[in-house]
Write a protein that holds these residues in place. Structure first.
Motif, PDB file in Angstrom:
ATOM      1  N   LYS A  60       0.818  -1.166   0.061  1.00  0.00           N
ATOM      2  CA  LYS A  60       0.111  -0.110   0.029  1.00  0.00           C
ATOM      3  C   LYS A  60       1.005   1.136   0.031  1.00  0.00           C
ATOM      4  O   LYS A  60       0.671   2.200  -0.516  1.00  0.00           O
ATOM      5  N   VAL A  61       1.963   1.478   0.700  1.00  0.00           N
ATOM      6  CA  VAL A  61       2.841   2.283   0.922  1.00  0.00           C
ATOM      7  C   VAL A  61       3.509   2.728  -0.550  1.00  0.00           C
ATOM      8  O   VAL A  61       3.512   3.541  -1.034  1.00  0.00           O
ATOM      9  N   VAL A  62       4.019   1.504  -1.236  1.00  0.00           N
ATOM     10  CA  VAL A  62       4.528   1.602  -2.544  1.00  0.00           C
ATOM     11  C   VAL A  62       3.632   2.298  -3.482  1.00  0.00           C
ATOM     12  O   VAL A  62       3.843   3.188  -4.277  1.00  0.00           O
ATOM     13  N   ALA A  63       2.449   1.608  -3.517  1.00  0.00           N
ATOM     14  CA  ALA A  63       1.168   2.225  -4.381  1.00  0.00           C
ATOM     15  C   ALA A  63       1.003   3.635  -3.952  1.00  0.00           C
ATOM     16  O   ALA A  63       0.629   4.398  -4.888  1.00  0.00           O
ATOM     17  N   HIS A  64       0.945   4.074  -2.885  1.00  0.00           N
ATOM     18  CA  HIS A  64       0.833   5.530  -2.553  1.00  0.00           C
ATOM     19  C   HIS A  64       1.997   6.296  -3.185  1.00  0.00           C
ATOM     20  O   HIS A  64       1.860   7.246  -3.811  1.00  0.00           O
ATOM     21  N   LEU A  65       3.103   5.885  -2.872  1.00  0.00           N
ATOM     22  CA  LEU A  65       4.308   6.680  -3.444  1.00  0.00           C
ATOM     23  C   LEU A  65       4.429   6.607  -4.876  1.00  0.00           C
ATOM     24  O   LEU A  65       4.905   7.540  -5.484  1.00  0.00           O
ATOM     25  N   ALA A  66       3.597   5.407  -5.707  1.00  0.00           N
ATOM     26  CA  ALA A  66       3.703   5.638  -6.981  1.00  0.00           C
ATOM     27  C   ALA A  66       2.896   6.737  -7.655  1.00  0.00           C
ATOM     28  O   ALA A  66       3.001   7.063  -8.681  1.00  0.00           O
ATOM     29  N   LYS A  67       1.877   6.994  -6.744  1.00  0.00           N
ATOM     30  CA  LYS A  67       1.027   8.345  -7.286  1.00  0.00           C
ATOM     31  C   LYS A  67       1.802   9.686  -7.041  1.00  0.00           C
ATOM     32  O   LYS A  67       1.147  10.622  -7.430  1.00  0.00           O
ATOM     33  N   LYS A  68       2.756   9.514  -6.322  1.00  0.00           N
ATOM     34  CA  LYS A  68       3.605  10.831  -5.923  1.00  0.00           C
ATOM     35  C   LYS A  68       4.878  10.925  -6.221  1.00  0.00           C
ATOM     36  O   LYS A  68       5.813  10.733  -5.544  1.00  0.00           O
ATOM     37  N   PRO A  69       5.064  11.151  -7.872  1.00  0.00           N
ATOM     38  CA  PRO A  69       6.424  10.959  -8.343  1.00  0.00           C
ATOM     39  C   PRO A  69       7.678  12.235  -7.528  1.00  0.00           C
ATOM     40  O   PRO A  69       8.581  11.829  -7.593  1.00  0.00           O
ATOM     41  N   ASP A  70       7.002  13.224  -6.956  1.00  0.00           N
ATOM     42  CA  ASP A  70       8.103  14.045  -5.993  1.00  0.00           C
ATOM     43  C   ASP A  70       8.025  13.417  -4.827  1.00  0.00           C
ATOM     44  O   ASP A  70       8.854  14.237  -3.956  1.00  0.00           O
ATOM     45  N   GLY A  71       7.509  12.674  -4.372  1.00  0.00           N
ATOM     46  CA  GLY A  71       7.679  11.947  -2.983  1.00  0.00           C
ATOM     47  C   GLY A  71       6.473  12.501  -1.912  1.00  0.00           C
ATOM     48  O   GLY A  71       5.806  13.349  -2.304  1.00  0.00           O
ATOM     49  N   ALA A  72       6.580  11.849  -0.927  1.00  0.00           N
ATOM     50  CA  ALA A  72       5.569  12.314   0.108  1.00  0.00           C
ATOM     51  C   ALA A  72       6.265  12.100   1.414  1.00  0.00           C
ATOM     52  O   ALA A  72       7.152  11.178   1.730  1.00  0.00           O
ATOM     53  N   ARG A  73       5.678  12.920   2.409  1.00  0.00           N
ATOM     54  CA  ARG A  73       6.047  12.983   3.864  1.00  0.00           C
ATOM     55  C   ARG A  73       5.515  11.598   4.525  1.00  0.00           C
ATOM     56  O   ARG A  73       4.388  11.166   4.247  1.00  0.00           O
ATOM     57  N   LEU A  74       6.183  11.127   5.715  1.00  0.00           N
ATOM     58  CA  LEU A  74       5.791  10.140   6.305  1.00  0.00           C
ATOM     59  C   LEU A  74       4.299  10.343   6.827  1.00  0.00           C
ATOM     60  O   LEU A  74       3.413   9.290   6.752  1.00  0.00           O
ATOM     61  N   ARG A  75       4.205  11.410   7.597  1.00  0.00           N
ATOM     62  CA  ARG A  75       2.715  11.716   7.816  1.00  0.00           C
ATOM     63  C   ARG A  75       1.738  11.842   6.914  1.00  0.00           C
ATOM     64  O   ARG A  75       0.555  11.433   6.994  1.00  0.00           O
ATOM     65  N   GLN A  76       2.251  12.208   5.879  1.00  0.00           N
ATOM     66  CA  GLN A  76       1.148  12.294   4.473  1.00  0.00           C
ATOM     67  C   GLN A  76       0.482  10.982   4.182  1.00  0.00           C
ATOM     68  O   GLN A  76      -0.399  10.666   3.909  1.00  0.00           O
ATOM     69  N   ILE A  77       1.690   9.908   4.257  1.00  0.00           N
ATOM     70  CA  ILE A  77       1.379   8.575   3.797  1.00  0.00           C
ATOM     71  C   ILE A  77       0.493   8.104   4.844  1.00  0.00           C
ATOM     72  O   ILE A  77      -0.394   7.293   4.361  1.00  0.00           O
ATOM     73  N   GLY A  78       0.880   8.157   5.991  1.00  0.00           N
ATOM     74  CA  GLY A  78       0.170   7.650   7.159  1.00  0.00           C
ATOM     75  C   GLY A  78      -1.400   8.180   7.110  1.00  0.00           C
ATOM     76  O   GLY A  78      -2.404   7.375   7.300  1.00  0.00           O
ATOM     77  N   ASN A  79      -1.637   9.582   7.062  1.00  0.00           N
ATOM     78  CA  ASN A  79      -2.973  10.020   6.851  1.00  0.00           C
ATOM     79  C   ASN A  79      -3.536   9.464   5.720  1.00  0.00           C
ATOM     80  O   ASN A  79      -4.846   9.255   5.953  1.00  0.00           O
ATOM     81  N   ALA A  80      -2.800   9.301   4.594  1.00  0.00           N
ATOM     82  CA  ALA A  80      -3.897   8.665   3.306  1.00  0.00           C
ATOM     83  C   ALA A  80      -4.011   7.288   3.681  1.00  0.00           C
ATOM     84  O   ALA A  80      -5.028   6.977   2.879  1.00  0.00           O
TER      85      ALA A  80
END
Length: 119
Positions: A60-80
């Protein structure tokens, strides 16, 4: 945080409980040996379920980061993903160690760290 019971994860602890119950209530050495084997099987099955849960979370984390090519912060990933920061941090640590994810900047506090998929 939503709490639910996954019926697919019940067999491991159930088999463990049956094996332990039988081991503590029997007086027959042969039954004791078999019940210890049953309890061991339940324990291994439960451990495998926990491991698979971690793999699903990593996916799920990899799938989320695949949608964010510029990256995402840990808290943003957790919230999403509706996951606590320490859980996301463990997934990101495994993915970083495997070379799947890279950390953007060093020296930031854990919730502010930014991650992206490796090239």
């Amino acid at each position: 945080m939503k709490i639910s019971i996954d019926p697919n994860r019940i067999p491991g602890p159930g088999i463990l409980a049956i094996g332990l119950f039988t081991a503590f209530t029997t007086h027959d050495p042969a039954v004791l040996g078999l019940s210890i084997c049953v309890a061991s099987s339940g324990l291994l099955l439960a451990a495998d379920d926990v491991h698979e849960q971690g793999l699903r979370r990593d996916r799920k984390v990899v799938a989320h980061l695949a949608k964010k090519p510029d990256g995402a912060r840990l808290r943003q990933i957790g919230n999403a993903l509706n996951l606590p920061d320490p859980v996301v941090a463990k997934s990101l640590a495994r993915l970083t160690a495997d070379g799947i994810v890279v950390r953007e900047y060093e020296g930031e506090p854990m919730p502010m760290r930014s991650y992206r998929l490796a090239d």
